[in-house]
Design a protein around this motif. Structure first.
Motif, PDB file in Angstrom:
ATOM      1  N   LEU A   1      -8.427   4.686   0.405  1.00 47.20           N
ATOM      2  CA  LEU A   1      -9.323   3.403   0.323  1.00 47.20           C
ATOM      3  C   LEU A   1      -9.466   2.575  -1.023  1.00 47.20           C
ATOM      4  N   ALA A   2      -9.283   3.579  -2.020  1.00 44.74           N
ATOM      5  CA  ALA A   2      -9.229   2.861  -3.404  1.00 44.74           C
ATOM      6  C   ALA A   2      -7.854   1.986  -3.440  1.00 44.74           C
ATOM      7  N   VAL A   3      -6.929   2.144  -3.119  1.00 41.40           N
ATOM      8  CA  VAL A   3      -5.669   1.752  -3.374  1.00 41.40           C
ATOM      9  C   VAL A   3      -5.699   0.549  -2.295  1.00 41.40           C
ATOM     10  N   SER A   4      -6.351   0.737  -1.071  1.00 46.71           N
ATOM     11  CA  SER A   4      -6.565  -0.416  -0.444  1.00 46.71           C
ATOM     12  C   SER A   4      -7.160  -1.587  -0.996  1.00 46.71           C
ATOM     13  N   HIS A   5      -8.398  -1.137  -1.484  1.00 47.37           N
ATOM     14  CA  HIS A   5      -9.185  -2.011  -1.854  1.00 47.37           C
ATOM     15  C   HIS A   5      -8.380  -2.913  -2.943  1.00 47.37           C
ATOM     16  N   LEU A   6      -7.699  -2.124  -3.969  1.00 49.64           N
ATOM     17  CA  LEU A   6      -7.020  -2.684  -4.838  1.00 49.64           C
ATOM     18  C   LEU A   6      -5.944  -4.020  -4.302  1.00 49.64           C
ATOM     19  N   VAL A   7      -5.147  -3.730  -3.383  1.00 45.62           N
ATOM     20  CA  VAL A   7      -4.225  -4.298  -2.710  1.00 45.62           C
ATOM     21  C   VAL A   7      -5.056  -5.700  -2.128  1.00 45.62           C
ATOM     22  N   SER A   8      -6.027  -5.187  -1.502  1.00 50.11           N
ATOM     23  CA  SER A   8      -6.856  -6.470  -0.949  1.00 50.11           C
ATOM     24  C   SER A   8      -7.189  -7.470  -1.989  1.00 50.11           C
ATOM     25  N   SER A   9      -7.586  -6.911  -3.338  1.00 50.30           N
ATOM     26  CA  SER A   9      -7.969  -7.742  -4.427  1.00 50.30           C
ATOM     27  C   SER A   9      -7.012  -8.575  -4.995  1.00 50.30           C
TER      28      SER A   9
ATOM     29  N   LEU B   1       2.350  -4.469 -14.227  1.00 45.04           N
ATOM     30  CA  LEU B   1       3.321  -3.508 -14.188  1.00 45.04           C
ATOM     31  C   LEU B   1       4.408  -3.832 -15.192  1.00 45.04           C
ATOM     32  N   SER B   2       5.332  -3.087 -15.573  1.00 47.07           N
ATOM     33  CA  SER B   2       6.351  -3.422 -16.586  1.00 47.07           C
ATOM     34  C   SER B   2       7.458  -3.823 -15.600  1.00 47.07           C
ATOM     35  N   ALA B   3       8.493  -4.459 -16.247  1.00 44.92           N
ATOM     36  CA  ALA B   3       9.381  -5.103 -15.689  1.00 44.92           C
ATOM     37  C   ALA B   3      10.066  -3.994 -14.878  1.00 44.92           C
ATOM     38  N   PRO B   4      10.624  -2.966 -15.259  1.00 44.47           N
ATOM     39  CA  PRO B   4      11.423  -2.043 -14.421  1.00 44.47           C
ATOM     40  C   PRO B   4      10.246  -1.696 -13.355  1.00 44.47           C
ATOM     41  N   HIS B   5       9.142  -1.344 -13.494  1.00 45.68           N
ATOM     42  CA  HIS B   5       8.207  -0.882 -12.424  1.00 45.68           C
ATOM     43  C   HIS B   5       8.053  -2.035 -11.156  1.00 45.68           C
ATOM     44  N   ARG B   6       7.985  -3.157 -11.768  1.00 49.63           N
ATOM     45  CA  ARG B   6       7.804  -4.252 -10.849  1.00 49.63           C
ATOM     46  C   ARG B   6       9.045  -4.263 -10.128  1.00 49.63           C
ATOM     47  N   GLU B   7      10.079  -4.322 -10.502  1.00 55.10           N
ATOM     48  CA  GLU B   7      11.537  -4.268  -9.715  1.00 55.10           C
ATOM     49  C   GLU B   7      11.511  -3.453  -8.883  1.00 55.10           C
ATOM     50  N   LEU B   8      10.979  -1.833  -9.290  1.00 56.03           N
ATOM     51  CA  LEU B   8      11.237  -0.799  -8.253  1.00 56.03           C
ATOM     52  C   LEU B   8      10.059  -0.976  -7.085  1.00 56.03           C
ATOM     53  N   LEU B   9       9.027  -1.624  -7.488  1.00 57.32           N
ATOM     54  CA  LEU B   9       8.071  -1.775  -6.369  1.00 57.32           C
ATOM     55  C   LEU B   9       8.651  -2.855  -5.397  1.00 57.32           C
ATOM     56  N   LYS B  10       9.261  -3.911  -6.044  1.00 57.70           N
ATOM     57  CA  LYS B  10       9.635  -5.015  -5.144  1.00 57.70           C
ATOM     58  C   LYS B  10      10.851  -4.367  -4.256  1.00 57.70           C
TER      59      LYS B  10
ATOM     60  N   LEU C   1       0.823  -1.177  -0.012  1.00 54.71           N
ATOM     61  CA  LEU C   1       0.090  -0.018   0.046  1.00 54.71           C
ATOM     62  C   LEU C   1       0.855   1.322   0.032  1.00 54.71           C
ATOM     63  N   ALA C   2       1.855   1.329   0.764  1.00 51.51           N
ATOM     64  CA  ALA C   2       2.727   2.471   0.963  1.00 51.51           C
ATOM     65  C   ALA C   2       3.446   2.797  -0.452  1.00 51.51           C
ATOM     66  N   CYS C   3       4.026   1.723  -1.118  1.00 53.89           N
ATOM     67  CA  CYS C   3       4.665   1.763  -2.312  1.00 53.89           C
ATOM     68  C   CYS C   3       3.744   2.298  -3.495  1.00 53.89           C
ATOM     69  N   LEU C   4       2.572   1.752  -3.566  1.00 59.10           N
ATOM     70  CA  LEU C   4       1.616   2.248  -4.565  1.00 59.10           C
ATOM     71  C   LEU C   4       1.051   3.671  -4.298  1.00 59.10           C
TER      72      LEU C   4
ATOM     73  N   VAL D   1      11.234   5.897  -2.143  1.00 60.27           N
ATOM     74  CA  VAL D   1      11.814   4.745  -3.012  1.00 60.27           C
ATOM     75  C   VAL D   1      11.003   4.659  -4.102  1.00 60.27           C
ATOM     76  N   VAL D   2       9.587   4.563  -3.984  1.00 60.36           N
ATOM     77  CA  VAL D   2       8.655   4.357  -5.267  1.00 60.36           C
ATOM     78  C   VAL D   2       8.086   5.742  -5.429  1.00 60.36           C
ATOM     79  N   SER D   3       8.550   6.770  -6.193  1.00 61.59           N
ATOM     80  CA  SER D   3       7.979   8.189  -6.503  1.00 61.59           C
ATOM     81  C   SER D   3       6.384   7.907  -6.962  1.00 61.59           C
ATOM     82  N   GLU D   4       5.572   9.112  -6.260  1.00 58.96           N
ATOM     83  CA  GLU D   4       4.138   9.138  -6.591  1.00 58.96           C
ATOM     84  C   GLU D   4       4.050   9.113  -8.319  1.00 58.96           C
ATOM     85  N   GLU D   5       4.825   9.696  -8.795  1.00 60.30           N
ATOM     86  CA  GLU D   5       4.478   9.727 -10.204  1.00 60.30           C
ATOM     87  C   GLU D   5       4.678   8.522 -10.854  1.00 60.30           C
ATOM     88  N   LYS D   6       5.642   7.312 -10.380  1.00 62.49           N
ATOM     89  CA  LYS D   6       5.866   6.159 -11.075  1.00 62.49           C
ATOM     90  C   LYS D   6       4.474   5.202 -11.034  1.00 62.49           C
ATOM     91  N   MET D   7       3.662   5.454 -10.039  1.00 64.78           N
ATOM     92  CA  MET D   7       2.559   4.558  -9.672  1.00 64.78           C
ATOM     93  C   MET D   7       1.214   5.154 -10.151  1.00 64.78           C
TER      94      MET D   7
END
Length: 744
Positions: free
Chosen positions: A276-284, A302-311, A233-236, A241-247
């Protein structure tokens, strides 16, 4: 760090997660709970509060004046009272301070530094327009506050750590591993970490020791997540680490889905909708139980670079002990310049850094990068060099002492330090690459192992001469042990500044030295009683320049093997911003030296001795001080009060007499933020200013030694053996790119 919008959401949309708590009661409950699991009460765990020191700096620095360079004695009293309040409640404190800027967060650091630069520019414009300090909306912490606060807390007997990675992470890890009663800070990341309860320092009331606890379990209940899902949730939402613009795309899709399914919920709270919207997404995202072990569910588009950043962002929240904790030993990391120093030095650098006993050495030797945050500097003042450039030559010598012992002098494989220093004209797009320079001694440069670990009088002599050589003050070796350590440090620093900044005058030297000499005899109460009729923007910058210099003295002292006790280099022993400002105004108004030294014969004698030594040293290097009185800025007026004007309307001599008998403050002064349209009126005010005045010169003896005890004056006999002098080269990046005038 911090999660975008999460703190606001919790405060405004999730009141159940904001619990008012009494820290005394929490401490009692903590002891009771641990006593039940112990064989005896002696084995019970003490209630420990882990404190984010960086988050506390603004609440701690409650002193009235902040633009003048810091009211350090008063600040020490504030810290002492703060610590005693918790100690009396039976609460043990452990402090953590940021020790590094991780490269993955460098751009966030740069962005914040640029924002603060804008605020500092507004602050200087205010001072020049009105001659007084702006309101708290432009508040900036005094330069070096974090650095010196570490030493202050250690002097108060507290346990203090400097981080070797993200401080928030180390705070959360320590609190989890040691079963602490809570984390006191102001960062929404502490909600995300599965660690001790997060307690708000912003909502802390010292009179009752109550504050707000942010309950992550109640938050999870409100938004329909588990604690293990909070990092995603925090990263989305966006963090350092994960800028607001990237997600942004992920959040937009989540918002569209949420609004379709919940057309009326939180219609007037966009931030609430987003969380709340991002929380519902994470929960699903986790549809099957076996997918719970994945850090990033495959169903997230997610694209591969964004997935790696999120990880990488999610991993930054995983603490030791978590099932998915990324394995790796931070102590086994590679160091930037490990081939230039011994393994013993590397180990000592890290230990000194963590214990806050060293300054600069870990960043230089182990990381090869060093940074300096914003300083109160006027970007419109072309007369004064920025502190980063003023202290560049001494930093290069510090680097040389750390890295060049045994070097053959060739440019092959010469190490370079990456400097991220904030100063006017530096866009901070890339670091300055700064090469070490060997110190100048009449014998070979000593090895770092000898300076740090050697014993005996000869080694003590090497340490002193190495330290003095860094600041081009070898002639002061005969003062070592003859005057107080703090005065020797102040003399070295002022001499170095004069040699580097060719626009400084006799009056500036008098202000620097007189305040260092007089400070020893003043109590914190006396310092608070000093009244300033007007503020000078130039004096503000000179005050910050001095305090930044103390940081460089710390670095040079540590690199040299600590010939001086670090306590002697603390600002509360040689600098007070308000006292310096008053001395500056006096010196530039032509006040006699007797008045400048508070009519104290011993202070005057010591002042004259120090100034003679400084002047002689500067003269040897072709630097001759000139008298250049500076009047206050033309953007404001300083005029006598109404009653004074009626009584003494006939002339300026009576006005001077009035200033001298009243201390130059109180009802006899009035400041206005308007410029006169009559040039002759300004010329008259300037002449009046230069004729002198008197600010509260009364003082009484107040012994204030480094640590409450006598200083050690037992020193090895040292003879001055020559001098070095370095002509530094400044990389052409701005209007400051012209090198200083050559010494003749």
């Amino acid at each position: 760090m911090g999660v975008k919008g999460l703190q606001l959401f919790t405060d405004s949309c999730c009141p159940a997660a904001c619990v008012t708590v009494c820290l005394r009661e929490m401490a009692r409950q903590h002891v009771t709970q641990h006593q039940r699991g112990c064989a005896s009460t002696a084995n019970a765990t003490s209630p420990t509060l882990v404190v984010d020191g960086m988050a506390c700096l603004r609440p701690w620095y409650s002193c009235k004046d902040w633009v003048c360079g810091g009211q350090w004695r008063e600040y020490m009293d504030v810290l002492k009272g703060w610590v005693e309040a918790f100690t009396s409640a039976g609460i043990r404190l452990v402090f953590f301070f940021d020790g590094v800027v991780e490269e993955q967060k460098r751009q966030v650091w740069v962005k914040r530094r640029r924002r603060v630069n804008g605020e500092i520019s507004k602050m200087f414009r205010h001072i020049k327009a009105y001659g007084k300090q702006p309101g708290r909306e432009l508040f900036c912490l005094p330069s070096g506050l974090a650095t010196f606060t570490c030493f202050a807390l250690r002097a108060l007997g507290q346990e203090v750590f400097c981080s070797v990675r993200e401080a928030d992470y180390e705070i959360a890890s320590y609190a989890r591993q040691h079963g602490s009663m809570g984390i006191l800070g102001q960062d929404s990341d502490f909600i995300i970490y599965d660690s001790a309860p997060y307690l708000s320092v912003a909502k802390l009331r010292m009179d009752s020791l109550t504050t707000v606890m942010y309950d992550r379990h109640r938050l999870c209940q409100a938004i329909g997540l588990t604690v293990t899902q909070l990092p995603l949730l925090a990263c989305l939402l966006g963090n350092d680490v994960v800028s607001e613009e990237k997600m942004q795309r992920i959040r937009n899709n989540a918002m569209a889905t949420y609004r379709t399914n919940n057309p009326t919920t939180h219609a007037s709270a966009p931030q609430g909708q987003k969380v709340l919207a991002v929380s519902h997404l994470v929960s699903s995202l986790w549809g099957r139980e076996e997918q719970e072990t994945e850090l990033i569910p495959q169903s997230l588009d997610l694209s591969a670079p964004h997935r790696e950043l999120l990880k990488r962002g999610v991993c930054s929240y995983l603490l030791p002990g978590h099932k998915a904790f990324p394995q790796g030993d931070i102590s086994a990391q590679s160091f930037a310049f490990e081939k230039h120093v011994s393994p013993e030095i590397l180990k000592a650098c890290r230990e000194k850094h963590v214990a806050t006993e060293g300054f600069m050495v870990y960043s230089v030797v182990c990381q090869g990068v060093i940074e300096c945050s914003n300083t109160l500097e006027d970007e419109e003042n072309a007369e004064l060099l920025p502190q980063a450039l003023v202290y560049k030559p001494c930093r290069q010598r510090i680097y040389g002492l750390l890295l060049l012992h045994g070097h053959d002098g060739s440019s092959v494989d010469l190490p370079a330090i990456r400097e991220w220093f904030v100063y006017p004209g530096n866009p901070l797009k890339e670091p300055d690459m700064v090469h070490p320079v060997q110190i100048s001694l009449p014998y070979d440069q000593p090895s770092l192992d000898l300076l740090w670990f050697g014993i005996g009088p000869k080694v003590s002599t090497l340490r002193v001469m190495s330290f003095l050589s860094i600041f081009d003050c070898q002639e002061f070796s005969d003062l070592y042990g003859d005057i107080e350590d703090s005065l020797l440090a102040a003399l070295c620093l002022v001499t170095y500044i004069i040699l580097q900044v060719h626009t400084l005058s006799q009056e500036d030297v008098d202000a620097y030295l007189s305040q260092a000499v007089c400070l020893r005899l003043k109590s914190p109460d006396e310092l608070q009683q000093i009244k300033l009729p007007v503020l000078s923007s130039r004096a503000v910058q000179l005050g910050s320049l001095y305090v930044r210099g103390l940081s460089n003295l710390l670095g040079g002292n540590c690199a040299s093997g600590c010939p001086l006790p670090n306590a002697a280099l603390m600002p509360w022993h040689s600098f007070d911003g308000r006292l310096f400002h008053s001395k500056y105004l006096l010196a530039h108004s032509g006040t006699e030296k007797t008045v400048l030294l508070d009519s104290d014969s011993s202070c005057l004698s010591l002042f004259l001795r120090l100034k003679e030594k400084l002047t002689e040293t500067c003269r040897k290097r072709g630097r001759v001080l000139q008298s250049r009185p500076c009047a206050p800025e033309q953007g404001h007026r300083i005029t006598p009060g109404p009653r004074h004007r009626e009584k003494h309307a006939g002339g300026n001599e009576n006005l001077r007499e009035k200033r001298e008998t009243t201390g130059g403050h109180g009802g006899g002064w009035r400041e206005r933020g308007e410029a006169s349209g009559d040039p002759s009126e300004y010329d008259s005010r300037e002449r009046l200013w230069q004729r002198g005045g008197h600010f509260n010169a009364q003082s009484h003896s107040y012994p204030y030694s480094h640590d409450g005890g006598p200083q050690n004056t037992s020193r090895p006999q040292i003879q001055s053996r020559g001098r070095s002098y370095y002509r530094g080269r400044i990389r052409p990046t701005s209007r400051w790119s012209q090198p200083p005038a050559p010494r003749t």
